[in-house]
Design a protein around this motif. Structure first.
Motif, PDB file in Angstrom:
ATOM      1  N   ARG A 111       0.858  -1.180   0.000  1.00 55.84           N
ATOM      2  CA  ARG A 111       0.000   0.000   0.000  1.00 55.84           C
ATOM      3  C   ARG A 111       0.896   1.232   0.000  1.00 55.84           C
ATOM      4  O   ARG A 111       2.040   1.181   0.452  1.00 55.84           O
ATOM      5  CB  ARG A 111      -0.878   0.051   1.258  1.00 55.84           C
ATOM      6  CG  ARG A 111      -1.502  -1.252   1.654  1.00 55.84           C
ATOM      7  CD  ARG A 111      -2.062  -1.201   3.062  1.00 55.84           C
ATOM      8  NE  ARG A 111      -3.318  -0.462   3.133  1.00 55.84           N
ATOM      9  CZ  ARG A 111      -3.941  -0.168   4.266  1.00 55.84           C
ATOM     10  NH1 ARG A 111      -3.409  -0.499   5.427  1.00 55.84           N
ATOM     11  NH2 ARG A 111      -5.084   0.477   4.250  1.00 55.84           N
ATOM     12  N   MET A 112       0.381   2.330  -0.472  1.00 52.90           N
ATOM     13  CA  MET A 112       1.019   3.638  -0.318  1.00 52.90           C
ATOM     14  C   MET A 112      -0.020   4.602   0.219  1.00 52.90           C
ATOM     15  O   MET A 112      -1.161   4.612  -0.259  1.00 52.90           O
ATOM     16  CB  MET A 112       1.565   4.155  -1.659  1.00 52.90           C
ATOM     17  CG  MET A 112       2.819   3.447  -2.133  1.00 52.90           C
ATOM     18  SD  MET A 112       3.494   4.180  -3.666  1.00 52.90           S
ATOM     19  CE  MET A 112       2.556   3.264  -4.884  1.00 52.90           C
ATOM     20  N   LEU A 113       0.348   5.401   1.210  1.00 54.14           N
ATOM     21  CA  LEU A 113      -0.556   6.376   1.806  1.00 54.14           C
ATOM     22  C   LEU A 113      -0.136   7.778   1.381  1.00 54.14           C
ATOM     23  O   LEU A 113       0.967   8.223   1.706  1.00 54.14           O
ATOM     24  CB  LEU A 113      -0.532   6.277   3.332  1.00 54.14           C
ATOM     25  CG  LEU A 113      -0.832   4.917   3.968  1.00 54.14           C
ATOM     26  CD1 LEU A 113      -0.819   5.038   5.490  1.00 54.14           C
ATOM     27  CD2 LEU A 113      -2.157   4.359   3.489  1.00 54.14           C
ATOM     28  N   LEU A 148       7.544  -2.237  -1.776  1.00 59.82           N
ATOM     29  CA  LEU A 148       6.182  -2.246  -1.244  1.00 59.82           C
ATOM     30  C   LEU A 148       5.828  -3.536  -0.525  1.00 59.82           C
ATOM     31  O   LEU A 148       4.851  -3.588   0.229  1.00 59.82           O
ATOM     32  CB  LEU A 148       5.170  -2.008  -2.377  1.00 59.82           C
ATOM     33  CG  LEU A 148       5.250  -0.649  -3.084  1.00 59.82           C
ATOM     34  CD1 LEU A 148       4.107  -0.512  -4.085  1.00 59.82           C
ATOM     35  CD2 LEU A 148       5.199   0.492  -2.075  1.00 59.82           C
ATOM     36  N   SER A 149       6.627  -4.577  -0.714  1.00 54.35           N
ATOM     37  CA  SER A 149       6.335  -5.837  -0.034  1.00 54.35           C
ATOM     38  C   SER A 149       6.710  -5.805   1.442  1.00 54.35           C
ATOM     39  O   SER A 149       6.199  -6.594   2.244  1.00 54.35           O
ATOM     40  CB  SER A 149       7.065  -6.999  -0.723  1.00 54.35           C
ATOM     41  OG  SER A 149       8.472  -6.870  -0.571  1.00 54.35           O
ATOM     42  N   SER A 150       7.597  -4.875   1.815  1.00 54.68           N
ATOM     43  CA  SER A 150       8.041  -4.834   3.213  1.00 54.68           C
ATOM     44  C   SER A 150       8.063  -3.426   3.798  1.00 54.68           C
ATOM     45  O   SER A 150       8.443  -3.245   4.946  1.00 54.68           O
ATOM     46  CB  SER A 150       9.441  -5.446   3.334  1.00 54.68           C
ATOM     47  OG  SER A 150      10.370  -4.733   2.526  1.00 54.68           O
ATOM     48  N   GLN A 151       7.689  -2.432   3.004  1.00 55.26           N
ATOM     49  CA  GLN A 151       7.673  -1.052   3.482  1.00 55.26           C
ATOM     50  C   GLN A 151       6.314  -0.416   3.187  1.00 55.26           C
ATOM     51  O   GLN A 151       5.656  -0.766   2.191  1.00 55.26           O
ATOM     52  CB  GLN A 151       8.764  -0.228   2.785  1.00 55.26           C
ATOM     53  CG  GLN A 151      10.184  -0.661   3.110  1.00 55.26           C
ATOM     54  CD  GLN A 151      11.201   0.156   2.341  1.00 55.26           C
ATOM     55  OE1 GLN A 151      11.054   0.395   1.141  1.00 55.26           O
ATOM     56  NE2 GLN A 151      12.263   0.598   3.026  1.00 55.26           N
ATOM     57  N   LEU A 152       5.919   0.508   4.057  1.00 56.97           N
ATOM     58  CA  LEU A 152       4.686   1.267   3.842  1.00 56.97           C
ATOM     59  C   LEU A 152       5.076   2.733   3.603  1.00 56.97           C
ATOM     60  O   LEU A 152       5.306   3.484   4.552  1.00 56.97           O
ATOM     61  CB  LEU A 152       3.761   1.163   5.054  1.00 56.97           C
ATOM     62  CG  LEU A 152       2.472   1.996   4.980  1.00 56.97           C
ATOM     63  CD1 LEU A 152       1.607   1.546   3.802  1.00 56.97           C
ATOM     64  CD2 LEU A 152       1.678   1.902   6.278  1.00 56.97           C
TER      65      LEU A 152
END
Length: 478
Positions: free
Chosen positions: A36-38, A194-198
């Motif tokens: 996800r990206m916020l 994106l698999s391990s960072q937000l």
């Protein structure tokens, strides 16, 4: 890539616990926080303090700096915003180590902005440099501060809960070169897994195009949209403090309005024209072209699926999905006997003057010798428009009226007798109708009413067109 790009509005950001608990952590195990990206807005009220109040026009740092002859006024306004940011840091982090990090980040950037504005004022003391030429850059610099503060804080806040949140700072702080927006975003995306960072992304992105000069306060939606398009998101999500509902609950009643489960991008364009912040049309354009669904969710009801907006959706049976409107419009009426057979010439001149005055056209109607444009803007600009039209057309009569526009909107409103029912409902509520617009595409029907009747018009149309339909469907199912 199977991920989402999610935008969080300023009001929701101010409820940072709800953002953490309802958006990031809700029913997820630690390994499920990612992909996800916020994209975050500034905390509620901060951008108003940095620029100007969106609702009242009260000056912030930008407006004060642009108008003041000395530094004391804008510096005091900047101090006020800085104090508000420091208070947010205190509320979020208390006495934890993260508060010192948040304060250091915020104070460093505020000090940089202060120095920049001081130096700019000194440079513009020389006749060869004009402050007016730098105002748009200053506006972007100040706007960026709000998102940098909120994004950095949210990263620290989520890390306290074990989330590997990382800052995607697109503000261009102390960078030498402005690149095209897509290139800025593509380079940023390369730095994150994106698999391990937000990634928590600043809603403002510094770029060659100048987002604020093109979209003003809607810049964060463009950042959000282009990120979704360039990264190939499976879904774009906007988190708001309310549902996208069948009417304004403050008018029609919270127990009467219905969350809209599905609709299409055509409907969101109509809502944008009415000043409702579903999504900016240019932001929706990219999502629509790439066939990326957009979902609007309520931050405070995390189990509700919200409203899903897609390109090709049509309601299973023709219906009105929403009654919405826009208050405080000016009907500018141009009557000229010489217009007959030359309407297009008059319309072109009318539009030229609107663009020159920077007035927003919401709707229009015409007949053989009369053009009426319904515009939003301040009274001063409307007076200038009237004078300009009178100057262009010596024999014309130009009049203005204060009105409101109320619309019935839906993805398919091809309902026999809908116009008659709508006018009947307004007549029953004692609402005089000044004008009616119904298009062939059957996605919107507009009613122009005097401003004093706006609330009555919304309620009566919602009761007749939405509530009655919902009750009929419920009875059929039962």
């Amino acid at each position: 890539m199977s991920h989402t790009v999610e935008k969080i509005g300023g009001t929701s950001m101010s409820e940072y616990r709800a953002v953490r608990d309802n958006i990031v952590l809700h029913k997820r195990k630690p390994g499920e926080y990612y992909r996800r990206m916020l994209v975050v807005s500034a905390f509620g009220g901060i951008t108003d303090g940095l620029l100007e109040c969106k609702r009242t026009g009260a000056p912030g740092v930008y407006a004060t700096f642009a108008d003041a002859e000395d530094d004391s006024a804008w510096e005091q306004t900047l101090d006020n915003v800085s104090n508000r940011m420091a208070q947010i840091n205190k509320e979020m982090f208390g006495l934890s180590p993260e508060r010192a990090l948040a304060d250091s980040f915020m104070h460093d950037r505020i000090a940089g902005i202060r120095d920049c504005l001081h130096h700019l004022r000194q440079v513009c003391a020389f006749g060869q440099f004009q402050l007016a030429e730098q105002l748009q850059t200053i506006r972007e610099l100040l706007a960026a501060m709000g998102e940098a503060h909120s994004a950095h804080n949210m990263v620290l806040y989520l890390r306290q809960s074990g989330v590997n949140a990382v800052l995607m700072d697109l503000t261009g702080w102390r960078t030498d070169e402005a690149l095209p927006l897509d290139q800025v975003l593509e380079q940023a995306l390369e730095r994150f897994d994106l698999s391990s960072q937000l990634p928590v992304v600043t809603g403002y992105a510094h770029c060659k195009e100048g987002l604020m000069s093109r979209f003003d306060r809607g810049y964060s939606e463009m950042t959000f949209s282009r990120l979704a398009v360039l990264s190939g998101a499976r879904e774009a999500i906007i988190h708001k403090e309310f549902h996208l509902s069948s009417a304004d609950p403050r008018l029609a009643g919270e127990d009467q309005v219905i969350p809209i489960g599905r609709t299409n991008y055509d409907v969101t364009d109509q809502l944008s024209n009415l000043g409702m912040e579903a999504i900016h049309p240019q932001a929706a354009k990219g999502l629509r072209q790439q066939d990326i669904p957009l979902r609007v969710r309520n931050t405070f009801e995390p189990d509700h699926e919200g409203t899903l907006i897609t390109t090709n959706y049509r309601s299973p049976s023709p219906c009105v999905e929403m009654v919405a409107g826009r208050r405080n419009l000016f009907a500018v009426e141009l009557f000229d006997q010489d217009m007959v057979g030359r309407v297009s010439h008059y319309a072109e001149c009318f539009t030229d003057e609107l663009d020159r005055m920077k007035l927003n056209l919401v709707a229009k109607d015409m007949n053989a010798n009369t053009l009426t444009y319904y515009v939003s803007g301040n009274r001063k600009k409307v007076r200038r428009l009237v004078c300009a039209l009178q100057h262009r057309f010596d024999n014309a009569d130009v009049n203005t009226h204060k009105v409101s526009l109320v619309s019935a909107v839906g993805s398919d409103m091809s309902i026999p007798g809908l116009l008659a029912r709508s006018v009947g409902a307004l007549n029953k509520a004692n609402v005089p109708v000044r004008a009616v617009h119904q298009s062939l595409r059957a996605v919107e029907m507009q009613f122009i009413v005097d401003d004093e009747y706006y609330e009555q018009a919304v309620v009566s149309l919602h009761d007749e067109l939405v509530q009655t339909h919902a009750e009929t469907v419920a009875l059929a199912v039962a």
